[in-house]
Each structure stands twice: as C-alpha cells, then as structure tokens.
Design a protein around this motif. Structure first.
Motif, short mmCIF file in Angstrom:
data_model
loop_
_atom_site.label_atom_id
_atom_site.label_comp_id
_atom_site.label_asym_id
_atom_site.label_seq_id
_atom_site.Cartn_x
_atom_site.Cartn_y
_atom_site.Cartn_z
N THR A 98 -1.31 15.30 19.88
CA THR A 98 -1.98 14.00 19.73
C THR A 98 -1.72 13.13 20.95
O THR A 98 -0.74 13.34 21.68
CB THR A 98 -1.48 13.24 18.48
OG1 THR A 98 -0.07 13.01 18.60
CG2 THR A 98 -1.76 14.02 17.22
N SER A 103 -5.78 12.98 17.64
CA SER A 103 -6.06 14.27 18.26
C SER A 103 -7.09 14.12 19.38
O SER A 103 -8.16 13.52 19.18
CB SER A 103 -6.61 15.25 17.23
OG SER A 103 -7.07 16.43 17.87
N HIS A 143 -9.76 15.72 9.46
CA HIS A 143 -8.55 15.13 8.91
C HIS A 143 -7.95 14.16 9.93
O HIS A 143 -8.20 14.27 11.13
CB HIS A 143 -7.51 16.20 8.56
CG HIS A 143 -7.87 17.04 7.39
ND1 HIS A 143 -8.79 18.07 7.48
CD2 HIS A 143 -7.43 17.04 6.09
CE1 HIS A 143 -8.91 18.64 6.29
NE2 HIS A 143 -8.10 18.05 5.44
N ASN A 144 -7.11 13.26 9.46
CA ASN A 144 -6.33 12.38 10.33
C ASN A 144 -7.19 11.62 11.34
O ASN A 144 -6.92 11.62 12.54
CB ASN A 144 -5.26 13.21 11.07
CG ASN A 144 -4.38 14.00 10.12
OD1 ASN A 144 -3.96 13.49 9.09
ND2 ASN A 144 -4.13 15.26 10.46
#
Length: 453
Positions: A98, A103, A143-144
């Motif tokens: 990250t 990311s 995700h995230n």
C-alpha cells in the motif's frame, strides 16, 4: 550402480507427491531484523525451492513498477547470482503493498492506458533485473477502498499482462515471463474479488494464501493455518481452513494443477484471558512480540522453537496442526508433522505444488531449533518427493556396499534401516540415500519420522 549417500540432520516425510513447484517467498524487510535473524539473499539455499518470489515492489504515481527499499536493486543482483549455482532456479518479483494505506493497484487498473503503462514498465523492469516473472500481490480487488468494478479490471490486467508477455517473448526470442498471483483464501473475499475461471486460464500458478485464518484480532484462540475445521468453529468460521478454501477455488473452476497450497513458517499468537488454554479459549489480544520479528501477534518458526522449549505442546487432531502454551501466551503454528499432513492433502487433491511464506521466517541459519538450516522447508521439499540436493556427497567406499542396492526396484519413499534404528533410507529413482536422525531419536516407520524411542 546405485550410490549410497549420507546426509546428517533430522528429516521427516510421509507420502511422496508428484507436485512440480515449491515456490518460496522472501521479504526485503527481513534484512532489518537483529542478529542471526537478519536475512539477505546470501542466506538462500539455491537448491531448496524451484522458484523464489522477491517481495516487495510497488507501483508509483506514473503507473510504473518501483523499488521500495533503498538497496532493492542490489538485492535483486545478489538473488540472481544464485542461478549460477542452480541454473534451474526461477525468480519472480512480487508487486503490491500500500501507499499511504491505499493499494496502488486501484489507480493503475482504472483505465486501459494506465494498465498499458504498467505492463510496459513491468516487462522492462523484469528484463533489466533478470527476473523470470511477475507475481501480483493485491490484497484484494474490490476490498479496502477498491470499487466493485476492480473485480473485472483485475481480470483485464491479468489477460493483458499474459498477452503482452507472450508477444514480448516471441518478438525478442526470449523465454516467456511467468505470471502468478497471490490470492485470498476467505470464501467471501474470493466471491467479491475474483472472476476465478477468467483469471486462472492466464496465470502460470496461483498462490492461495491459506494462512491467517485466525489471529489475535479475534476474541478466542484459533489456529493460523488449520487443515480442516474444528468443533469449536461456528457460522462462517467453519470455512476458515485449507480444505474449505482450496475446495472452493476448485469448485469455481480453478485448475488443480495451477493452485499452490500455502505453507506458513510462522504462527499467530494470543494472550489468554483466563485459565482456559485450549482451542477456542477466550483471549484478550496478542502475546508479546517476538524478539526478532518484533510484531504483535506474530512469531517466526525460529522464535517458536525457543518458546516451545519450555511450553506445553498440544496437537489438534481435528485440524492436524499443533499449538503451544506457556503462562498466558498461546501460539498456533506449523511443524514438520503438520506439513506432512498438508502434503498428503495437496497430493490427494492433485494440486500443482506449494508456496511458502517465507524463507526468512524458517530457521534459515539453523541456530535456533537445533535441527539444521531450513528445517521446515527442507522437510516440505523432501515430503513433496523432490530428490536429494546436489550438495549431498557420496559416502566413501572401497568395496561394494550391499546397502547401496537397497532401493533397486523399490518405489520412491522412506524405509526403515533394520540394522540401525537411528537412521533410515530414502529411495528416489532407484538410488539409496541414508538419512540420520538427530542424536537421541530413532526412526519410526509407522509415522515415517524420527521420534523419541
């Protein structure tokens, strides 16, 4: 004429497998660990693994692959020198991580132009630094902070990389670069992150992250990498295990021969909340960080070796894995016995092999566990049916030794040496290899292992 070879050290194995890949990850942050835990490419046994994945590179704001550590490029060069010793060794560069908690894949996959820039950069970077391939380590698409559309964009990235690698190899008359990905093991994450059939057909192999199923973020003890579920699991936790995870990848259309089972050389720790200390016991977070890895809730195998010298060790028969307790500290980890069980499982499932996280978390120097260097990975290698390494040397003989013919006509595998209980034979392609147990231990054919008399 068969040769009788001698190897010193404790070696354990069960059924031999025909899986062709043993992929080992190394991390560029392990160089900062203190004392004997400091790890650099010079610590790698070039014959231990078939592939080594160097972790980790990143992606900059121009959608170019970029190094993270100040000396990454020096380390690349030192890693590639291992190929002079073992020309069959292949190396890959892993990209992920990250940047400020986000990311870098998210921006890179967003448009065809940004993906194209990354792909051109990847080919140039890999060729410049003599890597044989690229590993994608995105945790995880959709995700995230990654939008739902990234599930399809990840597929497009893989398809475009595969095609570009093919074209580049043909145009430049070079061996085509390998393409792999490290992927989730949690069923809900798999559903949201991947178009399994579409990505599988374009990847050379797939590293399923079959660990971190449980950890100190939960309120009760659970094993890091169990083979099966336990009677203490409930709800979705019944799927937090290798059998459920890999079976789901297969069910969704991933070819078995492309899936690599993840073998962790570390354990997850808990701080017990009270007197209960079994599986599923109440916990209040992580045990103290290890003195070398210095990460809460996480111990390397070599740190675990020191812990279990005074701890109580138990075997979870439902899950084929061990745990250990001492005081309020609890750790679920893997040992050679659990690795053997997992090799049996991957063999029965027809998987393409294993991947290990990581080289630098095993006892790579042999200075902690007193069972030789890389005790877990060497055991994994042997259990998977790989032949003895070229560093094995013939025992000097002046006359023909009848034991040299022991393996003639026998299937590959392990056999007891009736004349010496402290040793045993490995048969591989008709050649006899003599292995010795650690002093004080004897070979038990019932478990194909060295153990106390």
């Amino acid at each position: 004429m068969a040769k009788l070879l001698t190897v010193v050290g404790v070696l354990f194995a069960l059924h031999m497998a025909s899986s062709s890949k043993l992929v080992c990850h190394m991390t560029n942050w392990a160089q900062y660990r203190p004392s004997n835990a400091k790890f650099t490419p010079e610590n790698i046994d070039p014959f231990l693994c078939t592939h080594i994945i160097y972790s980790l590179a990143s992606i900059n704001s121009f959608n170019q692959i970029s190094a993270i550590e100040w000396n990454d490029e020096q380390q690349y060069s030192r890693l590639q020198t291992l190929k002079k010793v073992n020309p069959e060794l292949q190396t890959l560069l892993s990209v992920g991580g990250t940047v400020y908690g986000v990311s870098p894949f998210i921006a890179m996959v967003s448009t065809p132009e940004s993906r194209s820039a990354f792909i051109k950069s990847a080919i140039r970077y890999l060729r410049t630094h003599s890597f044989d391939g690229l590993n994608l380590a995105w945790e995880y698409p959709a995700h995230n902070g990654s939008p739902e559309q990234d599930r399809t964009r990840f597929t497009l990235l893989i398809q475009e990389l595969s095609k570009a690698f093919e074209n580049e190899a043909r145009e430049n008359r070079k061996t085509q670069l390998l393409l792999s990905a490290s992927v989730a093991a949690n069923l809900a994450t798999i559903d949201r992150a991947y178009e399994v059939e579409n990505i599988s057909s374009h990847l050379d192999f797939i590293n399923v992250l079959t660990f971190d199923f449980h950890g100190h973020w939960e309120a009760a003890t659970g094993h890091n990498s169990p083979l099966y579920h336990s009677s203490s699991d409930f709800g979705s936790y019944v799927h937090h295990n290798i059998n459920s995870s890999v079976s789901y990848w297969l069910q969704l259309g991933a070819p078995a021969e492309k899936l690599l089972l993840g073998f962790p050389t570390y354990g997850r720790t808990f701080r017990l909340a009270g007197a209960a200390n079994g599986l599923g016991a109440p916990s209040t977070g992580a045990a103290d960080a290890g003195p070398y890895t210095r990460t809460a809730g996480f111990w390397s195998y070599y740190e675990i070796c020191e812990f279990i010298s005074s701890a109580t060790v138990e075997w979870i028969s439902e899950q084929d894995v061990p745990y250990a307790t001492y005081g309020s500290a609890w750790v679920g980890y893997d040992d050679r016995r659990s690795f053997s069980s997992k090799v049996q499982w991957l063999t029965a499932s027809g998987l393409g092999g294993a991947h290990v996280w990581t080289l630098d978390l095993d006892d790579f120097t042999g200075s902690f566990c007193s069972t030789g260097s890389y005790p877990l990975i060497n055991h994994l290698r042997m259990s998977m049916g790989f032949g003895p390494k070229p560093t094995t040397t013939p025992a000097p003989t002046t006359t023909r030794d009848p034991l040299a013919d022991f393996c003639r006509g026998r299937p590959d595998g392990l056999y007891e040496n009736v004349s010496d209980k402290g040793s045993y034979f490995q048969c591989f392609q008709g050649i006899t290899y003599l292995h010795r147990c650690q002093p004080g231990l004897v070979y038990w054919d019932s478990c194909k292992c060295c153990n106390w008399p």
